[in-house]
Design an enzyme around this catalytic site. Sequence first.
Site, PDB file in Angstrom:
ATOM      1  N   SER A   1      -0.931 -28.005 -24.652  1.00 43.15           N
ATOM      2  CA  SER A   1      -0.260 -27.890 -25.956  1.00 43.15           C
ATOM      3  C   SER A   1      -1.253 -27.630 -27.065  1.00 43.15           C
ATOM      4  O   SER A   1      -2.195 -28.418 -27.263  1.00 43.15           O
ATOM      5  CB  SER A   1       0.455 -29.203 -26.314  1.00 43.15           C
ATOM      6  OG  SER A   1       1.586 -29.365 -25.551  1.00 43.15           O
TER       7      SER A   1
ATOM      8  N   HIS B   1       3.320 -23.624 -26.907  1.00 51.57           N
ATOM      9  CA  HIS B   1       3.075 -22.983 -25.614  1.00 51.57           C
ATOM     10  C   HIS B   1       3.615 -21.555 -25.670  1.00 51.57           C
ATOM     11  O   HIS B   1       4.808 -21.347 -25.885  1.00 51.57           O
ATOM     12  CB  HIS B   1       3.788 -23.735 -24.495  1.00 51.57           C
ATOM     13  CG  HIS B   1       3.117 -25.013 -24.095  1.00 51.57           C
ATOM     14  ND1 HIS B   1       2.148 -25.069 -23.128  1.00 51.57           N
ATOM     15  CD2 HIS B   1       3.267 -26.274 -24.533  1.00 51.57           C
ATOM     16  CE1 HIS B   1       1.732 -26.320 -22.988  1.00 51.57           C
ATOM     17  NE2 HIS B   1       2.391 -27.077 -23.834  1.00 51.57           N
TER      18      HIS B   1
ATOM     19  N   HIS C   1       6.335 -28.017 -17.556  1.00 51.83           N
ATOM     20  CA  HIS C   1       6.307 -29.483 -17.483  1.00 51.83           C
ATOM     21  C   HIS C   1       7.521 -29.988 -16.720  1.00 51.83           C
ATOM     22  O   HIS C   1       8.609 -29.416 -16.809  1.00 51.83           O
ATOM     23  CB  HIS C   1       6.385 -30.092 -18.887  1.00 51.83           C
ATOM     24  CG  HIS C   1       5.279 -29.681 -19.804  1.00 51.83           C
ATOM     25  ND1 HIS C   1       5.352 -28.577 -20.607  1.00 51.83           N
ATOM     26  CD2 HIS C   1       4.072 -30.260 -20.053  1.00 51.83           C
ATOM     27  CE1 HIS C   1       4.232 -28.476 -21.323  1.00 51.83           C
ATOM     28  NE2 HIS C   1       3.441 -29.477 -21.007  1.00 51.83           N
TER      29      HIS C   1
ATOM     30  N   TYR D   1       9.067 -32.629 -17.586  1.00 52.74           N
ATOM     31  CA  TYR D   1      10.048 -33.133 -18.558  1.00 52.74           C
ATOM     32  C   TYR D   1      10.954 -32.031 -19.089  1.00 52.74           C
ATOM     33  O   TYR D   1      11.971 -32.317 -19.711  1.00 52.74           O
ATOM     34  CB  TYR D   1       9.367 -33.886 -19.710  1.00 52.74           C
ATOM     35  CG  TYR D   1       8.457 -33.056 -20.591  1.00 52.74           C
ATOM     36  CD1 TYR D   1       8.965 -32.075 -21.433  1.00 52.74           C
ATOM     37  CD2 TYR D   1       7.094 -33.272 -20.593  1.00 52.74           C
ATOM     38  CE1 TYR D   1       8.135 -31.318 -22.245  1.00 52.74           C
ATOM     39  CE2 TYR D   1       6.259 -32.531 -21.399  1.00 52.74           C
ATOM     40  CZ  TYR D   1       6.777 -31.550 -22.221  1.00 52.74           C
ATOM     41  OH  TYR D   1       5.958 -30.813 -23.009  1.00 52.74           O
ATOM     42  N   GLU D   2      10.608 -30.770 -18.828  1.00 52.21           N
ATOM     43  CA  GLU D   2      11.517 -29.677 -19.206  1.00 52.21           C
ATOM     44  C   GLU D   2      12.638 -29.524 -18.172  1.00 52.21           C
ATOM     45  O   GLU D   2      13.513 -28.681 -18.332  1.00 52.21           O
ATOM     46  CB  GLU D   2      10.742 -28.364 -19.307  1.00 52.21           C
ATOM     47  CG  GLU D   2       9.733 -28.333 -20.437  1.00 52.21           C
ATOM     48  CD  GLU D   2       8.888 -27.063 -20.412  1.00 52.21           C
ATOM     49  OE1 GLU D   2       9.296 -26.073 -21.006  1.00 52.21           O
ATOM     50  OE2 GLU D   2       7.822 -27.080 -19.768  1.00 52.21           O
TER      51      GLU D   2
ATOM     52  N   ALA E   1      -3.155 -32.136 -23.882  1.00 49.85           N
ATOM     53  CA  ALA E   1      -3.201 -33.046 -25.023  1.00 49.85           C
ATOM     54  C   ALA E   1      -2.845 -34.425 -24.479  1.00 49.85           C
ATOM     55  O   ALA E   1      -1.968 -34.542 -23.622  1.00 49.85           O
ATOM     56  CB  ALA E   1      -2.183 -32.611 -26.072  1.00 49.85           C
TER      57      ALA E   1
ATOM     58  N   MET F   1       1.592 -35.973 -20.168  1.00 47.53           N
ATOM     59  CA  MET F   1       2.823 -35.655 -19.425  1.00 47.53           C
ATOM     60  C   MET F   1       2.668 -34.396 -18.576  1.00 47.53           C
ATOM     61  O   MET F   1       3.638 -33.665 -18.376  1.00 47.53           O
ATOM     62  CB  MET F   1       3.972 -35.443 -20.424  1.00 47.53           C
ATOM     63  CG  MET F   1       4.182 -36.579 -21.402  1.00 47.53           C
ATOM     64  SD  MET F   1       5.447 -36.133 -22.606  1.00 47.53           S
ATOM     65  CE  MET F   1       5.291 -37.489 -23.787  1.00 47.53           C
ATOM     66  N   SER F   2       1.465 -34.143 -18.089  1.00 49.93           N
ATOM     67  CA  SER F   2       1.263 -32.881 -17.343  1.00 49.93           C
ATOM     68  C   SER F   2       0.131 -33.069 -16.347  1.00 49.93           C
ATOM     69  O   SER F   2      -0.195 -34.186 -15.954  1.00 49.93           O
ATOM     70  CB  SER F   2       0.921 -31.759 -18.324  1.00 49.93           C
ATOM     71  OG  SER F   2      -0.333 -32.011 -18.937  1.00 49.93           O
TER      72      SER F   2
ATOM     73  N   ASN G   1      -4.079 -38.303 -30.337  1.00 51.76           N
ATOM     74  CA  ASN G   1      -3.543 -39.474 -31.072  1.00 51.76           C
ATOM     75  C   ASN G   1      -3.981 -40.714 -30.320  1.00 51.76           C
ATOM     76  O   ASN G   1      -4.308 -40.633 -29.131  1.00 51.76           O
ATOM     77  CB  ASN G   1      -2.002 -39.404 -31.112  1.00 51.76           C
ATOM     78  CG  ASN G   1      -1.408 -39.243 -29.709  1.00 51.76           C
ATOM     79  OD1 ASN G   1      -1.371 -38.134 -29.153  1.00 51.76           O
ATOM     80  ND2 ASN G   1      -0.970 -40.343 -29.138  1.00 51.76           N
TER      81      ASN G   1
ATOM     82  N   HIS H   1       5.061 -34.922 -31.973  1.00 48.14           N
ATOM     83  CA  HIS H   1       4.457 -33.693 -31.434  1.00 48.14           C
ATOM     84  C   HIS H   1       3.706 -32.954 -32.547  1.00 48.14           C
ATOM     85  O   HIS H   1       2.710 -32.281 -32.290  1.00 48.14           O
ATOM     86  CB  HIS H   1       5.552 -32.809 -30.817  1.00 48.14           C
ATOM     87  CG  HIS H   1       5.017 -31.647 -30.024  1.00 48.14           C
ATOM     88  ND1 HIS H   1       4.075 -31.775 -29.020  1.00 48.14           N
ATOM     89  CD2 HIS H   1       5.285 -30.319 -30.095  1.00 48.14           C
ATOM     90  CE1 HIS H   1       3.797 -30.586 -28.510  1.00 48.14           C
ATOM     91  NE2 HIS H   1       4.516 -29.674 -29.142  1.00 48.14           N
TER      92      HIS H   1
HETATM   93  N1  HPA Z   1       1.468 -39.852 -24.633  1.00 47.54           N
HETATM   94  C1  HPA Z   1       1.888 -38.932 -23.741  1.00 47.54           C
HETATM   95  N2  HPA Z   1       1.626 -37.642 -23.861  1.00 47.54           N
HETATM   96  C2  HPA Z   1       0.900 -37.249 -24.913  1.00 47.54           C
HETATM   97  C3  HPA Z   1       0.429 -38.146 -25.877  1.00 47.54           C
HETATM   98  C4  HPA Z   1       0.737 -39.524 -25.734  1.00 47.54           C
HETATM   99  O1  HPA Z   1       0.356 -40.388 -26.547  1.00 47.54           O
HETATM  100  N3  HPA Z   1      -0.259 -37.419 -26.794  1.00 47.54           N
HETATM  101  C5  HPA Z   1      -0.209 -36.124 -26.379  1.00 47.54           C
HETATM  102  N4  HPA Z   1       0.490 -36.005 -25.240  1.00 47.54           N
END
Ligand code: HPA
Length: 275
Positions: free
Chosen positions: A30, A61, A83, A85-86, A113, A210-211, A234, A246
């Site tokens: 991302s 993306h 992903h 989650y998609e 990320a 998440m990937s 983050n 996001h």
């Molecule tokens: N958690 C899960 N996925 C992420 C995060 C997070 O804090 N930051 C960027 N992708």
Amino acid sequence: MIAASVRDMADAVRHRLNGSQPDIALILGSGLGDIAEAIEGAAVVPFEDIPEFPRPTVRGHAGRLVCGTLNASSVIALQGRLHMYEGHGPEMAGMPVRLMHALGAHTLFVSNAAGGIRRTLVPGDLMLIRDHINLMWCNPLAGPVQAGDLRFPDMSEPYDAELIRQMRIAARQVRIPLAEGVYAGLLGPAYETPAEVRMLERLGADAVGMSTVPEVIVARALGMRVAGLSCITNVASGMSGMPLSHAEVLETTERVRHEFMALVRAFVGMLRRAP
Ligand code: HPA
């Protein structure tokens, strides 16, 4: 089924590559897709031109394959991954790795990320992935063995020790501080709860995302060497008192894109094949 459609996809892509054969596959997480713009002599194949290839649905993306030369190495970049989650199954999340392998890539560089769990990690840090924890509760290799796969791939060295060494050297060369740690891959798309982050910390995770995990497992089953980099966008949920978004993820990747690009360029250049 996956193997047959990957063959068809590879045939469709191959004749768009002007005869170039990539050595290194790059998966750009991302907000980290910009490095694809630095690829020289690029052949660009949008996902919609590849039969049966799903469209990306996530902001940040682009949704295309870019093949060409980066720092004199022959690369193919996936700008926009699939992903789970998609709604994709694990085998589909790993499918682009099969495609890039079918096109010739023998090394995989993955990026993502991620939220920083280890307390020394701050947004903007780049973290070399030394190992991962699969918390997606599924595996992209479950089901019939695909042609070319190992049934029971060894995962004692998911991230190649020699590539880890080279990534450290590349980081020193471009003077970019490089953290190292363990990436926990969760399904998403909801961010974690603070209690889940405390659990992940106890499990030994340094960062969460998440990937990546399905892609790395597929790559290892195919015998590819893997290197991985997380951009800490983050601090993980509950650790800063701020809600996660996001938008924050994309703001941080935008801020570190030059460092990320410099490191990937230097790393890829080190893998250049002797002429
Ligand atoms: N958690 C899960 N996925 C992420 C995060 C997070 O804090 N930051 C960027 N992708």
